[in-house]
Design a protein around this motif. Structure first.
Motif, PDB file in Angstrom:
ATOM      1  N   LEU A 209       0.831  -1.209   0.000  1.00 16.09           N
ATOM      2  CA  LEU A 209       0.000   0.000   0.000  1.00 16.09           C
ATOM      3  C   LEU A 209       0.867   1.261   0.000  1.00 16.09           C
ATOM      4  O   LEU A 209       0.555   2.251  -0.688  1.00 16.09           O
ATOM      5  CB  LEU A 209      -0.929  -0.011   1.227  1.00 16.09           C
ATOM      6  CG  LEU A 209      -1.985  -1.140   1.213  1.00 16.09           C
ATOM      7  CD1 LEU A 209      -2.692  -1.232   2.565  1.00 16.09           C
ATOM      8  CD2 LEU A 209      -3.011  -0.915   0.095  1.00 16.09           C
ATOM      9  N   ALA A 210       1.959   1.227   0.763  1.00 17.43           N
ATOM     10  CA  ALA A 210       2.867   2.388   0.761  1.00 17.43           C
ATOM     11  C   ALA A 210       3.479   2.571  -0.626  1.00 17.43           C
ATOM     12  O   ALA A 210       3.653   3.704  -1.098  1.00 17.43           O
ATOM     13  CB  ALA A 210       3.969   2.200   1.811  1.00 17.43           C
ATOM     14  N   SER A 211       3.779   1.464  -1.323  1.00 12.75           N
ATOM     15  CA  SER A 211       4.319   1.566  -2.687  1.00 12.75           C
ATOM     16  C   SER A 211       3.307   2.224  -3.606  1.00 12.75           C
ATOM     17  O   SER A 211       3.651   3.093  -4.417  1.00 12.75           O
ATOM     18  CB  SER A 211       4.655   0.175  -3.244  1.00 12.75           C
ATOM     19  OG  SER A 211       5.659  -0.420  -2.491  1.00 12.75           O
ATOM     20  N   ALA A 212       2.049   1.818  -3.494  1.00 11.73           N
ATOM     21  CA  ALA A 212       1.009   2.392  -4.356  1.00 11.73           C
ATOM     22  C   ALA A 212       0.922   3.900  -4.148  1.00 11.73           C
ATOM     23  O   ALA A 212       0.840   4.676  -5.112  1.00 11.73           O
ATOM     24  CB  ALA A 212      -0.335   1.725  -4.052  1.00 11.73           C
ATOM     25  N   LEU A 213       0.983   4.331  -2.887  1.00  9.93           N
ATOM     26  CA  LEU A 213       0.892   5.776  -2.606  1.00  9.93           C
ATOM     27  C   LEU A 213       2.115   6.516  -3.138  1.00  9.93           C
ATOM     28  O   LEU A 213       2.008   7.614  -3.699  1.00  9.93           O
ATOM     29  CB  LEU A 213       0.744   6.005  -1.100  1.00  9.93           C
ATOM     30  CG  LEU A 213      -0.614   5.586  -0.513  1.00  9.93           C
ATOM     31  CD1 LEU A 213      -0.579   5.600   1.015  1.00  9.93           C
ATOM     32  CD2 LEU A 213      -1.731   6.499  -1.038  1.00  9.93           C
TER      33      LEU A 213
ATOM     34  N   GLN B  45       1.844   6.698  -6.920  1.00 11.77           N
ATOM     35  CA  GLN B  45       0.828   7.672  -7.345  1.00 11.77           C
ATOM     36  C   GLN B  45       1.339   9.090  -7.178  1.00 11.77           C
ATOM     37  O   GLN B  45       1.127   9.952  -8.021  1.00 11.77           O
ATOM     38  CB  GLN B  45      -0.448   7.442  -6.515  1.00 11.77           C
ATOM     39  CG  GLN B  45      -1.636   8.289  -6.921  1.00 11.77           C
ATOM     40  CD  GLN B  45      -1.716   9.604  -6.156  1.00 11.77           C
ATOM     41  OE1 GLN B  45      -1.100   9.749  -5.099  1.00 11.77           O
ATOM     42  NE2 GLN B  45      -2.475  10.555  -6.700  1.00 11.77           N
ATOM     43  N   ARG B  46       2.070   9.308  -6.084  1.00 11.67           N
ATOM     44  CA  ARG B  46       2.607  10.648  -5.826  1.00 11.67           C
ATOM     45  C   ARG B  46       3.570  11.078  -6.929  1.00 11.67           C
ATOM     46  O   ARG B  46       3.692  12.258  -7.244  1.00 11.67           O
ATOM     47  CB  ARG B  46       3.308  10.630  -4.467  1.00 11.67           C
ATOM     48  CG  ARG B  46       3.909  11.938  -4.049  1.00 11.67           C
ATOM     49  CD  ARG B  46       4.236  11.895  -2.563  1.00 11.67           C
ATOM     50  NE  ARG B  46       5.034  13.049  -2.199  1.00 11.67           N
ATOM     51  CZ  ARG B  46       6.343  13.031  -2.096  1.00 11.67           C
ATOM     52  NH1 ARG B  46       7.009  11.911  -2.286  1.00 11.67           N
ATOM     53  NH2 ARG B  46       6.993  14.122  -1.778  1.00 11.67           N
ATOM     54  N   ARG B  47       4.281  10.107  -7.504  1.00 11.55           N
ATOM     55  CA  ARG B  47       5.203  10.419  -8.585  1.00 11.55           C
ATOM     56  C   ARG B  47       4.534  10.318  -9.952  1.00 11.55           C
ATOM     57  O   ARG B  47       5.198  10.291 -10.978  1.00 11.55           O
ATOM     58  CB  ARG B  47       6.423   9.490  -8.531  1.00 11.55           C
ATOM     59  CG  ARG B  47       7.264   9.602  -7.259  1.00 11.55           C
ATOM     60  CD  ARG B  47       7.827  11.006  -7.019  1.00 11.55           C
ATOM     61  NE  ARG B  47       8.551  11.544  -8.146  1.00 11.55           N
ATOM     62  CZ  ARG B  47       9.871  11.477  -8.320  1.00 11.55           C
ATOM     63  NH1 ARG B  47      10.616  10.926  -7.407  1.00 11.55           N
ATOM     64  NH2 ARG B  47      10.442  12.011  -9.392  1.00 11.55           N
ATOM     65  N   GLY B  48       3.197  10.203  -9.956  1.00 15.61           N
ATOM     66  CA  GLY B  48       2.443  10.240 -11.208  1.00 15.61           C
ATOM     67  C   GLY B  48       2.452   8.940 -11.980  1.00 15.61           C
ATOM     68  O   GLY B  48       2.182   8.930 -13.193  1.00 15.61           O
ATOM     69  N   LEU B  49       2.727   7.816 -11.319  1.00 21.30           N
ATOM     70  CA  LEU B  49       2.765   6.532 -12.017  1.00 21.30           C
ATOM     71  C   LEU B  49       1.461   5.774 -11.806  1.00 21.30           C
ATOM     72  O   LEU B  49       0.865   5.818 -10.722  1.00 21.30           O
ATOM     73  CB  LEU B  49       3.954   5.706 -11.519  1.00 21.30           C
ATOM     74  CG  LEU B  49       5.311   6.313 -11.884  1.00 21.30           C
ATOM     75  CD1 LEU B  49       6.415   5.710 -11.029  1.00 21.30           C
ATOM     76  CD2 LEU B  49       5.614   6.077 -13.355  1.00 21.30           C
ATOM     77  N   ASP B  50       1.055   5.033 -12.824  1.00 18.31           N
ATOM     78  CA  ASP B  50      -0.205   4.306 -12.802  1.00 18.31           C
ATOM     79  C   ASP B  50       0.008   2.949 -12.143  1.00 18.31           C
ATOM     80  O   ASP B  50       0.917   2.210 -12.521  1.00 18.31           O
ATOM     81  CB  ASP B  50      -0.657   4.136 -14.262  1.00 18.31           C
ATOM     82  CG  ASP B  50      -2.026   3.489 -14.353  1.00 18.31           C
ATOM     83  OD1 ASP B  50      -2.802   3.640 -13.391  1.00 18.31           O
ATOM     84  OD2 ASP B  50      -2.294   2.834 -15.367  1.00 18.31           O
ATOM     85  N   CYS B  51      -0.818   2.634 -11.157  1.00 24.02           N
ATOM     86  CA  CYS B  51      -0.582   1.357 -10.492  1.00 24.02           C
ATOM     87  C   CYS B  51      -1.869   0.728  -9.952  1.00 24.02           C
ATOM     88  O   CYS B  51      -2.844   1.422  -9.685  1.00 24.02           O
ATOM     89  CB  CYS B  51       0.462   1.555  -9.404  1.00 24.02           C
ATOM     90  SG  CYS B  51      -0.060   1.507  -7.756  1.00 24.02           S
ATOM     91  N   ARG B  52      -1.850  -0.616  -9.812  1.00 20.84           N
ATOM     92  CA  ARG B  52      -2.953  -1.354  -9.189  1.00 20.84           C
ATOM     93  C   ARG B  52      -2.380  -2.306  -8.148  1.00 20.84           C
ATOM     94  O   ARG B  52      -1.281  -2.850  -8.328  1.00 20.84           O
ATOM     95  CB  ARG B  52      -3.712  -2.186 -10.229  1.00 20.84           C
ATOM     96  CG  ARG B  52      -4.748  -1.397 -11.005  1.00 20.84           C
ATOM     97  CD  ARG B  52      -5.460  -2.312 -11.994  1.00 20.84           C
ATOM     98  NE  ARG B  52      -6.372  -3.254 -11.343  1.00 20.84           N
ATOM     99  CZ  ARG B  52      -6.957  -4.282 -11.990  1.00 20.84           C
ATOM    100  NH1 ARG B  52      -6.704  -4.493 -13.263  1.00 20.84           N
ATOM    101  NH2 ARG B  52      -7.772  -5.091 -11.354  1.00 20.84           N
ATOM    102  N   VAL B  53      -3.136  -2.505  -7.046  1.00 18.15           N
ATOM    103  CA  VAL B  53      -2.704  -3.408  -5.973  1.00 18.15           C
ATOM    104  C   VAL B  53      -3.579  -4.655  -6.018  1.00 18.15           C
ATOM    105  O   VAL B  53      -4.810  -4.549  -6.103  1.00 18.15           O
ATOM    106  CB  VAL B  53      -2.861  -2.734  -4.586  1.00 18.15           C
ATOM    107  CG1 VAL B  53      -2.460  -3.686  -3.464  1.00 18.15           C
ATOM    108  CG2 VAL B  53      -2.051  -1.443  -4.517  1.00 18.15           C
TER     109      VAL B  53
END
Ligand code: FAD
Length: 481
Positions: free
Chosen positions: A15-19, A22-30
């Motif tokens: 979850l910390a990786s996802a945040l 996202q903060r660096r503008g990268l698209d992600c799914r967990v």
């Protein structure tokens, strides 16, 4: 083209990786195997370096709402006697606090932030990673439900394995490694409503590597490397993305590995040896039955060197005799509770073992101390104690400790620690008698060895060596001619 990331595992790291991504503008799914991200676990302590990352993600106020800012940390021996006390987090001058928090609450804070910032579809539960295929352009991951049926196959540039200690991703990447090995240590966790103790924000670690209790409040009333990994990974991928160079994803992952492999390995190795809590074991070894004044066991400076992790640089407490000597003040042959006076010995026993005079001074289930007089020329050939630490305190004269190719000369007033498994020989090369106090811990088995040697009809070096092996002392084979 924007880099897309699949994060496997909806724990703290995932979850910390996802945040961070996202903060660096990268698209992600967990993708999380559990049917829902519940708030599981008990207490977890999160240090300022990890909280700093969560603060940058704007989560400090939310953490304050569910956790406690730790005020102080106290190390104690198993009798509850204080060895070390220090302020923590902002109280110790850090920019951000240390949090004592319910692990599930921390996970809940992260989960809610992911859902708010990335949208409800960003976390897919009930999806267990069954396998993945990597090619030159990216990765294809297959997810199954609880019945094992494939429910989704997803393509992305990067797959992050944040799937915990029994990681499917790690097992796929390093198939020969096998499962994590249990080292025999059992951990019980629990939480209870209890009135505040000490400051209400105090954390206590009592007991050494053999058995310890860790106590801290996690709310008002009655481990952080995953977070650092998350930040470092997001930074490396975002930098590659900023260059709009999808081919550089592999390079970004290598840079992430280079940045984090060294520090995390160092922490793992340090913690296996006890880390800062090793100060409890060091005091325990020198004063197994407790103490009146911890300063007389190890000085503040010596304890600080262990806690701050610079014991080796400070010149004591780790591996080779040249680095394990510390000059003692205020000690004598009877230092420590239950160690009897310099001139006396237990039941007036005096052993003559191959010309060396040994007098037992203290014996318990946990340790054995004895007084040894070494005439000039005495040589105890190289040996090691596979299960015991040994401490040698030179009372009078000089003693050469032979370890491998290194010789180390110890003088009166020096205390030398020989950790278990460390080969060492003892040589009095001086022209005068040397007097030492020895301790071994844990167990008093060496006492039994000396009794058995004393009972030999004929004391020969071979007979002594043969008996020694039965009492947890292993002599090294003589060097070949
Ligand atoms: C239920 C639970 C309770 C815990 N309680 C505590 C505690 O009380 N105190 C403490 O200090 N530490 C606790 N920990 C450990 C601590 O959270 C972690 O060691 C640390 O936070 C590192 O986090 P992580 O994200 O790497 O791993 P974890 O927090 O272990 O998370 C891994 C996640 O990946 C999921 N997962 C595993 N395999 C797959 C797969 N194949 N596909 C999809 N998802 C998968 C797991 O369900 C889990 O949610 C707990 C861990 C868990 C899972």
């Amino acid at each position: 083209m924007q880099t897309t990331v699949l994060v496997v595992g909806g724990g703290i790291g995932g979850l910390a990786s996802a945040l961070a991504l996202q903060r660096r503008g990268l698209d992600c799914r967990v993708f999380e195997q559990s049917p829902r991200i519940g708030e599981l676990g008990v207490g977890i302590n999160t240090l300022p370096h990890a909280i700093g990352e969560l603060a940058e993600l704007g989560l400090l106020a939310r953490l304050d709402a569910v956790g406690l800012r730790t005020y102080e940390l106290i190390y104690m021996n198993r009798f509850g006697q204080e060895i070390w006390r220090e302020l923590r987090g902002t109280h110790a001058g850090h920019a951000v606090p240390q949090f004592s928090i319910h692990r599930g609450m921390l996970q809940g804070v992260l989960r809610d932030a992911v859902t708010e910032r990335l949208g409800p579809a960003a976390i897919s539960t009930g999806r267990r990673l069954a396998g993945f295929d990597q090619d030159e352009d990216g990765v294809t991951a297959r997810f199954v439900d609880a019945s094992g049926a494939t429910v989704e196959t997803v393509r992305a540039d990067v797959l992050v394995g944040a799937d915990g200690i029994h990681s499917t991703v790690r097992a796929s990447l390093t198939p020969g490694e096998g499962s994590p090995r249990w080292n025999g240590t059992m951990l019980w966790r629990g939480a209870t409503d209890w009135p505040a103790f000490l400051t209400g924000r105090s954390m206590i670690i009592a007991g050494g590597m053999e058995a310890k209790v860790v106590l801290y409040p996690i709310a008002e009333g009655a481990a952080g490397q995953a977070t650092l990994d998350a930040r470092a990974l997001a930074d490396a991928l975002a930098d590659a993305d900023a260059l709009a160079d999808a081919d550089d994803v592999t390079g970004a992952l290598s840079r992430y590995e280079q940045a984090r492999l060294g520090p995390t390995s160092e922490i793992v190795h340090s913690n296996r040896g006890g880390g800062p809590e090793g100060v409890i074991d060091a005091v325990e070894a020198l004063a197994p039955d407790g103490f009146d004044d911890v300063e007389m066991v190890l000085s503040h400076g010596e304890r600080e060197a262990i806690v701050r992790g610079y014991a080796q640089k400070a010149g004591f407490a780790v591996s080779d005799p040249g680095q394990t000597t510390t000059r003692r003040k205020g000690m004598d042959a009877s230092t420590g509770p239950d160690v009897i006076g310099a001139e006396a010995s237990i039941d007036n026993i005096k052993w003559n073992i191959l010309g060396q005079i040994y007098r037992p001074k203290q014996l318990s289930e946990r340790s054995f101390a004895w007084h040894a007089t070494f005439p000039p020329g005495t040589f105890v050939p190289p040996h090691f104690h596979p299960t015991q630490d040994e401490y040698v305190y030179v009372l009078d004269g000089e003693l050469t400790l032979v370890a491998g190719d290194d010789d180390h000369l110890a003088h009166a007033g020096d205390l030398v620690r020989l950790p278990m498994g460390r080969p060492h020989g003892l040589f009095n090369r001086s022209g005068a008698t040397t007097v030492c106090l020895f301790w071994v811990t844990p167990t008093g088995r060496l006492y039994e060895l000396f009794v058995a040697i004393d009972a030999l009809e004929e004391q020969t070096p071979d007979a002594v060596v043969a008996l020694a092996g039965k009492h947890e002392v292993e002599f090294l084979p003589p060097p070949s001619a």
